[in-house]
Design a protein around this motif. Structure first.
Motif, short mmCIF file in Angstrom:
data_model
loop_
_atom_site.label_atom_id
_atom_site.label_comp_id
_atom_site.label_asym_id
_atom_site.label_seq_id
_atom_site.Cartn_x
_atom_site.Cartn_y
_atom_site.Cartn_z
N TRP A 215 0.82 -1.22 0.00
CA TRP A 215 0.00 0.00 0.00
C TRP A 215 0.86 1.26 0.00
N ALA A 216 0.45 2.21 -0.85
CA ALA A 216 1.14 3.52 -0.84
C ALA A 216 0.75 4.29 0.41
N GLY A 217 -0.45 4.02 0.91
CA GLY A 217 -0.92 4.67 2.13
C GLY A 217 -2.02 3.85 2.75
N VAL A 218 -2.27 4.10 4.02
CA VAL A 218 -3.34 3.39 4.73
C VAL A 218 -4.12 4.40 5.55
N VAL A 219 -5.47 4.34 5.43
CA VAL A 219 -6.33 5.10 6.35
C VAL A 219 -6.93 4.07 7.29
N ASP A 220 -6.48 4.11 8.54
CA ASP A 220 -6.98 3.13 9.52
C ASP A 220 -8.02 3.79 10.41
N THR A 221 -9.14 3.08 10.63
CA THR A 221 -10.17 3.61 11.54
C THR A 221 -10.43 2.66 12.70
N VAL A 222 -9.63 1.58 12.82
CA VAL A 222 -9.97 0.56 13.82
C VAL A 222 -8.86 0.26 14.84
N GLY A 223 -7.61 0.59 14.55
CA GLY A 223 -6.51 0.31 15.47
C GLY A 223 -6.19 -1.18 15.55
N GLY A 224 -5.51 -1.61 16.62
CA GLY A 224 -5.25 -3.02 16.89
C GLY A 224 -4.44 -3.72 15.81
N ASN A 225 -4.72 -5.02 15.68
CA ASN A 225 -3.97 -5.84 14.73
C ASN A 225 -4.08 -5.37 13.28
N PRO A 226 -5.28 -4.97 12.80
CA PRO A 226 -5.34 -4.49 11.41
C PRO A 226 -4.42 -3.29 11.16
N LEU A 227 -4.28 -2.42 12.15
CA LEU A 227 -3.38 -1.27 11.99
C LEU A 227 -1.93 -1.76 11.90
N SER A 228 -1.58 -2.71 12.76
CA SER A 228 -0.21 -3.24 12.76
C SER A 228 0.13 -3.82 11.38
N ILE A 229 -0.81 -4.59 10.83
CA ILE A 229 -0.55 -5.20 9.51
C ILE A 229 -0.48 -4.12 8.44
N GLY A 230 -1.34 -3.12 8.57
CA GLY A 230 -1.31 -2.00 7.62
C GLY A 230 0.05 -1.32 7.61
N ILE A 231 0.58 -1.04 8.79
CA ILE A 231 1.89 -0.36 8.87
C ILE A 231 2.98 -1.25 8.28
N ARG A 232 2.93 -2.55 8.62
CA ARG A 232 3.99 -3.46 8.17
C ARG A 232 3.90 -3.78 6.68
N SER A 233 2.75 -3.46 6.04
CA SER A 233 2.67 -3.70 4.58
C SER A 233 2.61 -2.42 3.77
#
Ligand code: NAP
Length: 327
Positions: A215-233
């Motif tokens: 991903w070129a960018g991520v808009v996260d609205t939930v935090g937790g594990n999905p955010l962690s995966i978003g940052i790492r990808s």
């Protein structure tokens, strides 16, 4: 003068919301009195309605964390009677009587003049969720350009997520949304997302400090594990914004490597105390270049008599679409 308001009372340990008549003298001190036209229903309002001390400490109380309306009294030289204005965040509806009453009295510093390109109704169709989405997208588009690749929106069918999808699509980004069901998938695709992935597809159990760059960018609205995966990808130089915690307040498996080896930036979004200059700028964009068609699609407009039933539905996860209170 009397006006109608939702008022939540604490009686023998129970919290009971009622629609009552109030007087102007009952309102808290402040510089500006606003005749409220619209307020949007947010999860925080539902919590405030049911006695959540994390949102509202003192009862009785009138919820409503956002409002649009017309100024009827002002002691501030910058704000004139008759002006159409917007108030979101600060203490409105938390411990200061909010938009579920026909009138509010607030400090002048909370008041934003409504830009010309949107109506009072449209301002609350955006409401706090749309404003928070706009803040997220505002930060992301400063750094990430559409040609950098797809942007992931986590919680894409929710209030903040769905507005984020719309803004990004409008600005020419390719959007992929994380969704929880087939109905959510259809909804997010209807907003213009290129694709969706399920929560299971978005998940990763490898525990690797960095994942494939997607991903070129991520808009996260939930935090937790999905955010962690978003940052790492996130790809090299990408931006991740985060505003919510429905999937958890922690960031599991998080480590410094995406930041120090890929230059990924994590940006926190706060709509409550957002500085006034940025507020004005964001509302301006929402009224012109970011404004999409059919803003009122999926919006249910209700009167004060129906709002408490919608609060119940929201708490039972039975609400589909956004609810707008019209006074
Ligand atoms: N920072 C700020 O200033 C600010 C302002 C406004 C809101 N917020 C916060 O932002 C968050 C989102 O607000 P909202 O109004 O958009 O809420 P919402 O309408 O309830 O949307 C939340 C979305 O997240 C999805 N979701 C829940 N758990 C998930 C998970 N584990 N993985 C992926 N998606 C998941 C939900 O799907 P389902 O419906 O299928 O469960 C829903 O689509 C909340 O935590 C809220 O408190 C923060």
């Amino acid at each position: 003068m009397k006006f109608k308001a939702v008022r939540v009372f604490e009686e023998e340990g129970r919290f009971i919301p009622r629609i009552i008549e109030r007087s102007m003298e009952d309102l808290p001190a402040g510089d500006v009195v606003i005749r409220v036209a619209y307020s949007s229903l947010n999860y925080k309002d539902a919590l405030s309605c049911t006695g959540n001390r994390g949102v509202t400490r003192e009862y009785p109380h009138t919820p409503g964390i956002d409002a649009s309306g017309v100024v009827v009294e002002s002691t501030d030289s910058q704000i004139q009677v008759g002006e159409e204005v917007i108030v979101t965040g600060y203490d409105l509806g938390m411990n200061t009587d909010g938009g579920f009453g026909e009138y509010i009295r607030v400090p002048a510093s909370w008041v934003v003049r409504k830009p010309e390109g949107i109506s009072l109704k449209e301002a609350m169709i955006y409401g706090t969720a749309g404003f928070t989405a706009a803040l997220s997208v505002y930060e992301l588009v400063e750094v990430v350009k559409p040609e950098a690749g797809p942007v992931l929106v986590i919680g894409a069918a929710g209030g903040v997520g769905s507005h984020s999808v719309k803004f990004l699509v409008k600005l020419g980004y390719e959007v992929v949304g994380v969704v929880g069901s087939e109905a959510e998938r259809e909804f997010v695709l209807s907003l213009g997302a290129r694709d969706t992935i399920s929560r299971e597809e978005a998940d990763d159990k490898s525990g690797k400090p960095m994942l494939k760059q997607l991903w070129a960018g991520v808009v996260d609205t939930v935090g937790g594990n999905p955010l962690s995966i978003g940052i790492r990808s996130t790809k090299y130089g990408g931006v991740v914004t985060t505003c919510g915690n429905v999937a958890g307040g922690g960031i599991p498996e998080m480590n410094v490597y995406p930041f120090i080896l890929r230059g990924v930036r994590l940006i926190g979004i706060d709509s409550v105390k957002c500085p006034v200059g940025k507020r004005v700028d964001v509302w301006k964009r929402l009224s012109d270049s970011w404004k999409g068609e059919n803003l009122d699609r999926g919006v249910l407009e209700v009167g004060i008599e129906e709002i408490l039933e919608k609060v119940k539905k929201m708490l039972n996860s039975e609400l589909v679409g956004r609810v707008l209170l019209k006074h």
